[in-house]
Design a protein around this motif. Structure first.
Motif, PDB file in Angstrom:
ATOM      1  N   GLY A  93       0.779  -1.224   0.000  1.00 38.13           N
ATOM      2  CA  GLY A  93       0.000   0.000   0.000  1.00 38.13           C
ATOM      3  C   GLY A  93       0.812   1.276   0.000  1.00 38.13           C
ATOM      4  O   GLY A  93       0.255   2.363  -0.105  1.00 38.13           O
ATOM      5  N   LEU A  94       2.107   1.178   0.135  1.00 39.46           N
ATOM      6  CA  LEU A  94       2.999   2.333   0.177  1.00 39.46           C
ATOM      7  C   LEU A  94       4.128   2.106  -0.823  1.00 39.46           C
ATOM      8  O   LEU A  94       4.313   1.003  -1.309  1.00 39.46           O
ATOM      9  CB  LEU A  94       3.562   2.500   1.588  1.00 39.46           C
ATOM     10  N   TYR A  95       4.894   3.142  -1.098  1.00 40.97           N
ATOM     11  CA  TYR A  95       5.995   2.932  -2.041  1.00 40.97           C
ATOM     12  C   TYR A  95       7.219   3.750  -1.679  1.00 40.97           C
ATOM     13  O   TYR A  95       7.169   4.667  -0.871  1.00 40.97           O
ATOM     14  CB  TYR A  95       5.554   3.203  -3.477  1.00 40.97           C
ATOM     15  N   GLU A  96       8.315   3.330  -2.293  1.00 43.44           N
ATOM     16  CA  GLU A  96       9.592   4.031  -2.158  1.00 43.44           C
ATOM     17  C   GLU A  96       9.938   4.641  -3.508  1.00 43.44           C
ATOM     18  O   GLU A  96       9.671   4.049  -4.551  1.00 43.44           O
ATOM     19  CB  GLU A  96      10.701   3.071  -1.744  1.00 43.44           C
ATOM     20  N   LEU A  97      10.526   5.815  -3.470  1.00 42.24           N
ATOM     21  CA  LEU A  97      10.925   6.524  -4.674  1.00 42.24           C
ATOM     22  C   LEU A  97      12.381   6.938  -4.511  1.00 42.24           C
ATOM     23  O   LEU A  97      12.730   7.598  -3.535  1.00 42.24           O
ATOM     24  CB  LEU A  97      10.046   7.769  -4.849  1.00 42.24           C
ATOM     25  N   THR A  98      13.243   6.519  -5.445  1.00 38.42           N
ATOM     26  CA  THR A  98      14.648   6.896  -5.399  1.00 38.42           C
ATOM     27  C   THR A  98      14.847   8.104  -6.305  1.00 38.42           C
ATOM     28  O   THR A  98      14.561   8.059  -7.499  1.00 38.42           O
ATOM     29  CB  THR A  98      15.559   5.735  -5.837  1.00 38.42           C
ATOM     30  N   LEU A  99      15.321   9.197  -5.705  1.00 37.79           N
ATOM     31  CA  LEU A  99      15.545  10.436  -6.444  1.00 37.79           C
ATOM     32  C   LEU A  99      16.829  10.360  -7.256  1.00 37.79           C
ATOM     33  O   LEU A  99      17.662   9.474  -7.041  1.00 37.79           O
ATOM     34  CB  LEU A  99      15.616  11.612  -5.470  1.00 37.79           C
ATOM     35  N   ALA A 100      17.013  11.305  -8.150  1.00 39.18           N
ATOM     36  CA  ALA A 100      18.198  11.351  -9.005  1.00 39.18           C
ATOM     37  C   ALA A 100      19.486  11.448  -8.197  1.00 39.18           C
ATOM     38  O   ALA A 100      20.545  11.006  -8.653  1.00 39.18           O
ATOM     39  CB  ALA A 100      18.094  12.515  -9.982  1.00 39.18           C
ATOM     40  N   ASN A 101      19.437  11.997  -6.970  1.00 35.19           N
ATOM     41  CA  ASN A 101      20.640  12.107  -6.136  1.00 35.19           C
ATOM     42  C   ASN A 101      20.871  10.873  -5.262  1.00 35.19           C
ATOM     43  O   ASN A 101      21.764  10.861  -4.429  1.00 35.19           O
ATOM     44  CB  ASN A 101      20.584  13.367  -5.272  1.00 35.19           C
ATOM     45  N   GLY A 102      20.046   9.818  -5.448  1.00 32.23           N
ATOM     46  CA  GLY A 102      20.215   8.570  -4.706  1.00 32.23           C
ATOM     47  C   GLY A 102      19.407   8.478  -3.419  1.00 32.23           C
ATOM     48  O   GLY A 102      19.306   7.407  -2.829  1.00 32.23           O
ATOM     49  N   LEU A 103      18.826   9.564  -2.952  1.00 32.90           N
ATOM     50  CA  LEU A 103      18.020   9.548  -1.742  1.00 32.90           C
ATOM     51  C   LEU A 103      16.719   8.791  -1.996  1.00 32.90           C
ATOM     52  O   LEU A 103      16.045   9.023  -2.993  1.00 32.90           O
ATOM     53  CB  LEU A 103      17.698  10.987  -1.302  1.00 32.90           C
ATOM     54  N   THR A 104      16.383   7.869  -1.094  1.00 34.78           N
ATOM     55  CA  THR A 104      15.137   7.131  -1.203  1.00 34.78           C
ATOM     56  C   THR A 104      14.116   7.710  -0.233  1.00 34.78           C
ATOM     57  O   THR A 104      14.390   7.870   0.957  1.00 34.78           O
ATOM     58  CB  THR A 104      15.357   5.625  -0.906  1.00 34.78           C
ATOM     59  N   LEU A 105      12.946   8.038  -0.776  1.00 32.22           N
ATOM     60  CA  LEU A 105      11.835   8.546   0.021  1.00 32.22           C
ATOM     61  C   LEU A 105      10.755   7.479   0.114  1.00 32.22           C
ATOM     62  O   LEU A 105      10.649   6.622  -0.751  1.00 32.22           O
ATOM     63  CB  LEU A 105      11.247   9.800  -0.627  1.00 32.22           C
ATOM     64  N   ARG A 106       9.947   7.573   1.167  1.00 31.94           N
ATOM     65  CA  ARG A 106       8.840   6.641   1.365  1.00 31.94           C
ATOM     66  C   ARG A 106       7.546   7.427   1.497  1.00 31.94           C
ATOM     67  O   ARG A 106       7.542   8.513   2.055  1.00 31.94           O
ATOM     68  CB  ARG A 106       9.049   5.834   2.645  1.00 31.94           C
ATOM     69  N   GLY A 107       6.469   6.837   1.002  1.00 32.39           N
ATOM     70  CA  GLY A 107       5.197   7.525   1.164  1.00 32.39           C
ATOM     71  C   GLY A 107       4.086   6.912   0.364  1.00 32.39           C
ATOM     72  O   GLY A 107       4.071   5.718   0.094  1.00 32.39           O
TER      73      GLY A 107
END
Length: 160
Positions: A93-107
């Motif tokens: 039900g949730l996901y992770e997104l890896t940004l272009a700078n390598g930082l992974t966000l959750r939401g």
């Protein structure tokens, strides 16, 4: 407050905004009867951005569920090959997104006809943002600009 019926947002100025808004004395709109479950499993959730920030900050940091459930919630699979967000992984039900700078966000995000909400934050829960617009897929470029301003890189490339 909401704009009066027929008012275009681009016509609102610092000088005329009070005359463009609905009467602040109007009764609040009861949205609890609105059925949003048809829109991407929205689960009929009616919430505020403050409550979403509280929920996702606790969920991301592991303060909401027992450790085993938290681990399972964030055991994600790649969305590569599907029609969704590039550089993302989906969990329960949730996901992770890896940004272009390598930082992974959750939401999580939620969309329905004419509305979109987006909540993302760091896995440790120290930084979380919540955004809501009265639009749908066209808002992703705006969301991406806000992500870049807060976290230093873009990441919402749609794969359609």
């Amino acid at each position: 407050m909401f704009l009066k019926e027929g008012v275009r947002p681009e016509d609102v100025t610092p000088a005329n905004w009070p005359s463009m808004m609905e009467d602040p004395g109007l009764a609040p709109l009861d949205t609890t009867d609105v059925n949003t479950s048809g829109g991407w499993g929205a689960a009929n959730v009616v919430s505020t951005l403050d409550d979403l920030l509280t929920f996702f900050t606790a969920m991301n940091a592991g303060r909401l569920l027992p450790p085993d459930q938290h681990r399972r919630m964030w055991t994600t699979v790649s969305t590569e090959g599907g029609h969704w967000l590039a550089n993302s992984r989906y969990g329960l039900g949730l996901y992770e997104l890896t940004l272009a700078n390598g930082l992974t966000l959750r939401g999580g995000t939620g969309q329905s006809f004419g509305t979109a909400t987006f909540v993302m934050g760091t896995a440790d829960g120290t930084r979380t943002l919540a955004i809501h617009t009265n639009n749908d897929w066209a808002t992703f470029p705006a969301f991406d600009s806000i992500i870049e301003a807060e976290f230093g890189a873009k990441g919402l490339e749609l794969k359609i």
